[in-house]
Design a protein around this motif. Structure first.
Motif, mmCIF file in Angstrom:
data_model
loop_
_atom_site.group_PDB
_atom_site.id
_atom_site.type_symbol
_atom_site.label_atom_id
_atom_site.label_comp_id
_atom_site.label_asym_id
_atom_site.label_seq_id
_atom_site.Cartn_x
_atom_site.Cartn_y
_atom_site.Cartn_z
ATOM 1 N N ALA A 164 74.480 79.441 90.082
ATOM 2 C CA ALA A 164 73.604 80.508 90.573
ATOM 3 C C ALA A 164 72.413 80.673 89.645
ATOM 4 O O ALA A 164 72.507 80.435 88.444
ATOM 5 N N ASP A 165 71.312 81.090 90.244
ATOM 6 C CA ASP A 165 70.059 81.197 89.522
ATOM 7 C C ASP A 165 69.398 82.525 89.865
ATOM 8 O O ASP A 165 69.377 82.909 91.032
ATOM 9 N N VAL A 166 68.866 83.219 88.863
ATOM 10 C CA VAL A 166 68.145 84.468 89.157
ATOM 11 C C VAL A 166 66.800 84.096 89.784
ATOM 12 O O VAL A 166 66.065 83.262 89.244
ATOM 13 N N ASP A 167 66.488 84.709 90.921
ATOM 14 C CA ASP A 167 65.285 84.327 91.667
ATOM 15 C C ASP A 167 63.997 84.802 90.975
ATOM 16 O O ASP A 167 63.909 85.965 90.558
ATOM 17 N N TYR A 168 63.041 83.909 90.896
ATOM 18 C CA TYR A 168 61.719 84.203 90.314
ATOM 19 C C TYR A 168 61.839 84.892 88.960
ATOM 20 O O TYR A 168 61.193 85.912 88.707
ATOM 21 N N PHE A 169 62.683 84.341 88.118
ATOM 22 C CA PHE A 169 62.921 85.008 86.838
ATOM 23 C C PHE A 169 61.741 84.862 85.869
ATOM 24 O O PHE A 169 61.491 85.748 85.061
ATOM 25 N N LYS A 170 61.025 83.755 85.980
ATOM 26 C CA LYS A 170 59.841 83.608 85.124
ATOM 27 C C LYS A 170 58.849 84.744 85.434
ATOM 28 O O LYS A 170 58.324 85.391 84.536
ATOM 29 N N ARG A 171 58.678 85.003 86.724
ATOM 30 C CA ARG A 171 57.772 86.095 87.121
ATOM 31 C C ARG A 171 58.310 87.449 86.617
ATOM 32 O O ARG A 171 57.529 88.343 86.291
ATOM 33 N N TYR A 172 59.640 87.598 86.602
ATOM 34 C CA TYR A 172 60.230 88.865 86.109
ATOM 35 C C TYR A 172 59.836 89.085 84.655
ATOM 36 O O TYR A 172 59.380 90.168 84.268
ATOM 37 N N ASN A 173 60.014 88.020 83.856
ATOM 38 C CA ASN A 173 59.611 88.108 82.444
ATOM 39 C C ASN A 173 58.121 88.436 82.310
ATOM 40 O O ASN A 173 57.732 89.273 81.500
ATOM 41 N N ASP A 174 57.324 87.726 83.119
ATOM 42 C CA ASP A 174 55.869 87.920 83.018
ATOM 43 C C ASP A 174 55.486 89.350 83.418
ATOM 44 O O ASP A 174 54.610 89.964 82.811
ATOM 45 N N ARG A 175 56.200 89.880 84.415
ATOM 46 C CA ARG A 175 55.841 91.197 84.954
ATOM 47 C C ARG A 175 56.389 92.341 84.083
ATOM 48 O O ARG A 175 55.708 93.326 83.833
ATOM 49 N N TYR A 176 57.646 92.194 83.613
ATOM 50 C CA TYR A 176 58.301 93.331 82.937
ATOM 51 C C TYR A 176 58.506 93.118 81.434
ATOM 52 O O TYR A 176 58.946 94.028 80.740
ATOM 53 N N GLY A 177 58.217 91.921 80.967
ATOM 54 C CA GLY A 177 58.382 91.646 79.527
ATOM 55 C C GLY A 177 59.713 90.970 79.227
ATOM 56 O O GLY A 177 60.683 91.094 79.994
ATOM 57 N N HIS A 178 59.743 90.264 78.087
ATOM 58 C CA HIS A 178 60.910 89.456 77.736
ATOM 59 C C HIS A 178 62.151 90.319 77.470
ATOM 60 O O HIS A 178 63.265 89.942 77.819
ATOM 61 N N GLN A 179 61.899 91.493 76.882
ATOM 62 C CA GLN A 179 63.052 92.372 76.579
ATOM 63 C C GLN A 179 63.733 92.854 77.851
ATOM 64 O O GLN A 179 64.965 92.872 77.951
ATOM 65 N N ALA A 180 62.902 93.226 78.819
ATOM 66 C CA ALA A 180 63.459 93.636 80.117
ATOM 67 C C ALA A 180 64.167 92.445 80.751
ATOM 68 O O ALA A 180 65.209 92.600 81.399
#
Ligand SMILES: Nc1nc2c(ncn2[C@@H]2O[C@H](COP(=O)(O)OP(=O)(O)OP(=O)(O)O)[C@@H](O)[C@H]2O)c(=O)[nH]1
Length: 311
Positions: A181-197
């Protein structure tokens, strides 16, 4: 096989010692000697002792050599043959001075001996030394096999369990389910909410996976950055569907906002599933490749879904 479900006792000072001895007087003496420092459980025979090990997973066992019914050597052999119990250190407490019997004890897996009648201080010290060694071994095991961020097993643990479970499925002709399983669009999540989030998101998703597990032998590991692998030994196609649905439900229930995702306004996962029955021939790499193919299908079809390989 390692048992990471073993209670994490590295930080607790009071550890559990199980004493197996058919003589109540011996049990009482050991209890008086050790109970000020440890939790002491007692069993009056071999079978009862093994059942207590399964139930309580003690940190150490003190084992009488000569008992009516199942003797100490047989108890030791059975404990060592059980993957869930083999790591428990065994100390024989024996009145025997027979050299052959002593060799038998070592061969059955003892870490030490105490001869009866024992000096209470000697018993206390021996127990302390072996509990300290066990504590270190537990800690090393956790460090080697647990992912530091999510606190679920890591890829190394997954690879070892996967190899063992695949061999077992083949041997026993039993079914098994593998999911990637893979978290969807996780790179965008990091970019949008920050690495800590992003880190907190991975922790939440790992916990959601854990909640979705249905049977004691099912387990989930962090397979890569935002990739998880789940193995359900003994599970067939119906259980696979239920498990994938439970994972998706638990991840949705986190309700973590992801407004950069094209799949949904919240964090979701894509899942690739393969079901095997032990009769078919397969190897670990092939199963992983097949699960990965299904994961790719799930992504191509729009993510936030599970694709299960057709039988
Ligand atoms: N915060 C955080 N990010 C991580 C960690 N490990 C990997 N990542 C990030 O995970 C992202 C994975 O990106 P991709 O492989 O492109 O996957 P994706 O963005 O989920 O795209 P799809 O899988 O196609 O939906 C990368 O940006 C990595 O930096 C981690 O431990 N913490």
């Amino acid at each position: 096989m390692l048992n990471l479900d073993h209670k994490p006792s590295a930080t607790s000072d009071r550890r559990t010692v199980l004493v197996i001895d058919d003589q109540p007087i011996n049990l009482r003496t050991v209890y008086q000697t050790l109970s000020p420092d440890h939790e002491v459980l007692m069993a009056t025979g071999g079978e009862e002792g093994i059942a207590a090990c399964l139930r309580h997973r003690p940190d150490l066992v003190l084992l009488d050599l000569v008992m009516p019914g199942m003797g100490g050597i047989e108890v030791a052999r059975r404990l060592k043959a059980d993957p869930a119990l083999e790591a428990i250190p065994l100390i024989f407490v024996t009145a025997s001075t027979d050299s052959d019997e002593e060799s038998d004890c070592w061969e059955a897996g003892a870490v030490d001996f105490v001869t009866k009648p024992f000096n209470p201080m000697t018993l206390r010290r021996r127990v302390q030394v072996h509990l300290a060694l066990k504590r270190q071994a537990d800690m090393l095991q956790r460090m080697a096999y647990i992912d530091g961020l999510t606190e679920i097993p890591n890829r190394r643990y997954f690879n070892e369990r996967m190899a063992a479970e695949t061999a077992r499925a083949r041997r026993e002709g039993a079914p098994m389910v593998l999911m990637l399983a893979d978290v969807d669009y996780f790179k965008r999540y990091n970019d949008r909410y920050g690495h800590q989030a992003g880190d907190a998101c991975l922790q939440g998703v790992a916990a959601a996976f854990r909640r979705a597990l249905q049977r004691p032998n099912d387990f989930v590991a962090r397979y890569g950055g935002e990739e998880f692998a789940l193995l359900a030994p003994g599970a067939g196609p119906a259980a696979a569907e239920a498990l994938a649905a439970a994972v998706r439900r638990e991840v949705h229930a986190l309700a973590l906002a992801h407004d950069a995702s094209d799949a949904a306004p919240i964090v979701t996962v894509s899942i690739g599933v393969v079901c095997v029955d032990g009769v078919a021939s397969f190897d670990v790499d092939e199963l992983l490749r097949r699960a990965d193919e299904q994961l790719y299908r799930a992504k191509e079809a729009g993510r936030d879904r599970a694709c299960i390989e057709a039988p």
